[in-house]
Design a protein around this motif. Structure first.
Motif, PDB file in Angstrom:
ATOM      1  N   VAL A 179      14.436 -49.341  51.820  1.00 33.66           N
ATOM      2  CA  VAL A 179      13.690 -48.562  50.835  1.00 33.66           C
ATOM      3  C   VAL A 179      12.769 -47.543  51.505  1.00 33.66           C
ATOM      4  N   VAL A 180      12.268 -47.836  52.687  1.00 28.15           N
ATOM      5  CA  VAL A 180      11.422 -46.866  53.394  1.00 28.15           C
ATOM      6  C   VAL A 180      12.220 -45.613  53.728  1.00 28.15           C
ATOM      7  N   VAL A 181      13.447 -45.790  54.182  1.00 26.89           N
ATOM      8  CA  VAL A 181      14.292 -44.628  54.487  1.00 26.89           C
ATOM      9  C   VAL A 181      14.587 -43.846  53.209  1.00 26.89           C
ATOM     10  N   VAL A 182      14.868 -44.531  52.116  1.00 25.25           N
ATOM     11  CA  VAL A 182      15.140 -43.857  50.843  1.00 25.25           C
ATOM     12  C   VAL A 182      13.915 -43.081  50.381  1.00 25.25           C
ATOM     13  N   MET A 183      12.738 -43.656  50.549  1.00 26.06           N
ATOM     14  CA  MET A 183      11.509 -42.949  50.169  1.00 26.06           C
ATOM     15  C   MET A 183      11.296 -41.706  51.039  1.00 26.06           C
ATOM     16  N   GLU A 184      11.654 -41.791  52.309  1.00 26.53           N
ATOM     17  CA  GLU A 184      11.577 -40.616  53.184  1.00 26.53           C
ATOM     18  C   GLU A 184      12.546 -39.537  52.711  1.00 26.53           C
ATOM     19  N   MET A 185      13.739 -39.941  52.294  1.00 29.84           N
ATOM     20  CA  MET A 185      14.713 -38.975  51.765  1.00 29.84           C
ATOM     21  C   MET A 185      14.154 -38.290  50.513  1.00 29.84           C
ATOM     22  N   GLU A 186      13.551 -39.084  49.632  1.00 34.01           N
ATOM     23  CA  GLU A 186      12.981 -38.515  48.412  1.00 34.01           C
ATOM     24  C   GLU A 186      11.860 -37.529  48.740  1.00 34.01           C
ATOM     25  N   GLY A 187      11.015 -37.882  49.708  1.00 32.76           N
ATOM     26  CA  GLY A 187       9.945 -36.964  50.122  1.00 32.76           C
ATOM     27  C   GLY A 187      10.489 -35.683  50.725  1.00 32.76           C
ATOM     28  N   PHE A 188      11.536 -35.790  51.517  1.00 31.74           N
ATOM     29  CA  PHE A 188      12.206 -34.629  52.112  1.00 31.74           C
ATOM     30  C   PHE A 188      12.673 -33.682  51.011  1.00 31.74           C
ATOM     31  N   LEU A 189      13.220 -34.242  49.955  1.00 37.02           N
ATOM     32  CA  LEU A 189      13.736 -33.417  48.857  1.00 37.02           C
ATOM     33  C   LEU A 189      12.621 -32.885  47.966  1.00 37.02           C
ATOM     34  N   ARG A 190      11.554 -33.667  47.778  1.00 37.79           N
ATOM     35  CA  ARG A 190      10.415 -33.167  46.986  1.00 37.79           C
ATOM     36  C   ARG A 190       9.803 -31.929  47.632  1.00 37.79           C
ATOM     37  N   ALA A 191       9.849 -31.887  48.968  1.00 38.28           N
ATOM     38  CA  ALA A 191       9.326 -30.720  49.692  1.00 38.28           C
ATOM     39  C   ALA A 191      10.300 -29.543  49.638  1.00 38.28           C
ATOM     40  N   ARG A 192      11.484 -29.789  49.020  1.00 42.14           N
ATOM     41  CA  ARG A 192      12.527 -28.761  48.888  1.00 42.14           C
ATOM     42  C   ARG A 192      12.968 -28.207  50.241  1.00 42.14           C
ATOM     43  N   THR A 193      13.038 -29.098  51.195  1.00 44.69           N
ATOM     44  CA  THR A 193      13.444 -28.723  52.546  1.00 44.69           C
ATOM     45  C   THR A 193      14.933 -28.432  52.564  1.00 44.69           C
ATOM     46  N   ARG A 194      15.289 -27.364  53.277  1.00 40.21           N
ATOM     47  CA  ARG A 194      16.703 -27.061  53.484  1.00 40.21           C
ATOM     48  C   ARG A 194      16.959 -27.179  54.973  1.00 40.21           C
ATOM     49  N   ASN A 195      17.531 -28.313  55.369  1.00 41.78           N
ATOM     50  CA  ASN A 195      17.847 -28.564  56.769  1.00 41.78           C
ATOM     51  C   ASN A 195      18.978 -29.601  56.806  1.00 41.78           C
ATOM     52  N   PRO A 196      20.237 -29.131  56.759  1.00 44.76           N
ATOM     53  CA  PRO A 196      21.371 -30.063  56.701  1.00 44.76           C
ATOM     54  C   PRO A 196      21.430 -31.039  57.883  1.00 44.76           C
ATOM     55  N   GLU A 197      20.991 -30.619  59.073  1.00 43.56           N
ATOM     56  CA  GLU A 197      21.042 -31.518  60.237  1.00 43.56           C
ATOM     57  C   GLU A 197      20.077 -32.688  60.065  1.00 43.56           C
ATOM     58  N   THR A 198      18.852 -32.384  59.635  1.00 34.39           N
ATOM     59  CA  THR A 198      17.872 -33.452  59.404  1.00 34.39           C
ATOM     60  C   THR A 198      18.340 -34.362  58.273  1.00 34.39           C
ATOM     61  N   TRP A 199      18.895 -33.762  57.224  1.00 31.04           N
ATOM     62  CA  TRP A 199      19.413 -34.550  56.103  1.00 31.04           C
ATOM     63  C   TRP A 199      20.521 -35.489  56.581  1.00 31.04           C
ATOM     64  N   SER A 200      21.415 -34.977  57.404  1.00 29.39           N
ATOM     65  CA  SER A 200      22.516 -35.795  57.919  1.00 29.39           C
ATOM     66  C   SER A 200      21.988 -36.983  58.727  1.00 29.39           C
ATOM     67  N   ALA A 201      20.960 -36.744  59.527  1.00 27.13           N
ATOM     68  CA  ALA A 201      20.357 -37.836  60.306  1.00 27.13           C
ATOM     69  C   ALA A 201      19.713 -38.870  59.372  1.00 27.13           C
ATOM     70  N   MET A 202      19.084 -38.403  58.303  1.00 31.46           N
ATOM     71  CA  MET A 202      18.489 -39.327  57.326  1.00 31.46           C
ATOM     72  C   MET A 202      19.573 -40.164  56.651  1.00 31.46           C
ATOM     73  N   LEU A 203      20.695 -39.534  56.350  1.00 29.76           N
ATOM     74  CA  LEU A 203      21.804 -40.277  55.734  1.00 29.76           C
ATOM     75  C   LEU A 203      22.304 -41.375  56.656  1.00 29.76           C
ATOM     76  N   GLU A 204      22.406 -41.076  57.929  1.00 27.03           N
ATOM     77  CA  GLU A 204      22.859 -42.094  58.887  1.00 27.03           C
ATOM     78  C   GLU A 204      21.863 -43.252  58.956  1.00 27.03           C
ATOM     79  N   ARG A 205      20.572 -42.932  58.947  1.00 33.83           N
ATOM     80  CA  ARG A 205      19.556 -43.989  58.954  1.00 33.83           C
ATOM     81  C   ARG A 205      19.619 -44.825  57.681  1.00 33.83           C
ATOM     82  N   GLN A 206      19.845 -44.167  56.545  1.00 36.71           N
ATOM     83  CA  GLN A 206      19.962 -44.874  55.271  1.00 36.71           C
ATOM     84  C   GLN A 206      21.183 -45.779  55.293  1.00 36.71           C
ATOM     85  N   ARG A 207      22.296 -45.297  55.798  1.00 37.91           N
ATOM     86  CA  ARG A 207      23.521 -46.119  55.850  1.00 37.91           C
ATOM     87  C   ARG A 207      23.321 -47.319  56.773  1.00 37.91           C
TER      88      ARG A 207
END
Length: 178
Positions: free
Chosen positions: A118-146
């Protein structure tokens, strides 16, 4: 009285047999009750673990869709943050009761793995709330979530004495165009 004394060993045998039968059936009933109770709690824990995973997965799926809208994810059904806000709020609200059940019935190892996920999911939600556009960082977050999800499922399987399962990572085979 001699007839009574002659019958006494048989009477004692009957009493001992009846007492032994009573004790054996009582112990058997107690053992069966304990087994049935353990099975009920195991079913309840499995249900709680699955409910928590479903609640968290709703949030994850929404983050994929929002990330696609922001250009971070290839999800085929993008969703704007404005459209997603009520759905994300509902998913977050559903996590709380599922999390409380998990705290009540889960083992410490499962609860810790759930917290990591859930901590990783909350980080993902915060990343998106900031409207960040960074596919590489997003991809790394997805790997951590998985990885966190896989850790949670592995802890659940250990707790319930289930065999190892699938990692949950689905590799899609590229389709051929004629």
């Amino acid at each position: 009285m001699s007839a009574f004394i002659q019958q006494l060993p048989a009477l004692i045998g009957v009493v001992i047999g009846a007492l032994g039968s009573y004790l054996a059936s009582t112990r058997g009933d107690q053992a069966r009750f304990r087994r049935e109770q353990a099975a009920r709690w195991e079913e309840r824990r499995l249900e709680t673990y699955a409910d928590y995973a479903r609640a968290l997965k709703k949030s994850v799926t929404l983050t994929y869709r929002i990330a696609a809208h922001l250009g971070n994810d290839p999800h085929p059904h993008p969703l704007s943050p404005e459209e997603a806000a009520p759905h994300l709020a509902d998913a977050t609200d559903a996590r709380d009761p599922a999390g409380e059940s998990l705290l009540m019935l889960g083992t410490p190892d499962v609860v810790e793995k759930a917290r990591e996920w859930v901590v990783v999911v909350m980080e993902m939600e915060g990343f998106l709330r900031a409207r960040t556009r960074n596919p590489e960082t997003w991809s790394a977050m997805l790997e951590r979530q998985r990885a966190a999800r896989e850790g949670y499922y592995a802890a659940v399987r250990r707790d319930l004495a289930l065999p190892p399962g699938h990692s949950g990572e689905w590799r899609l085979v590229p389709t051929r165009t004629p």
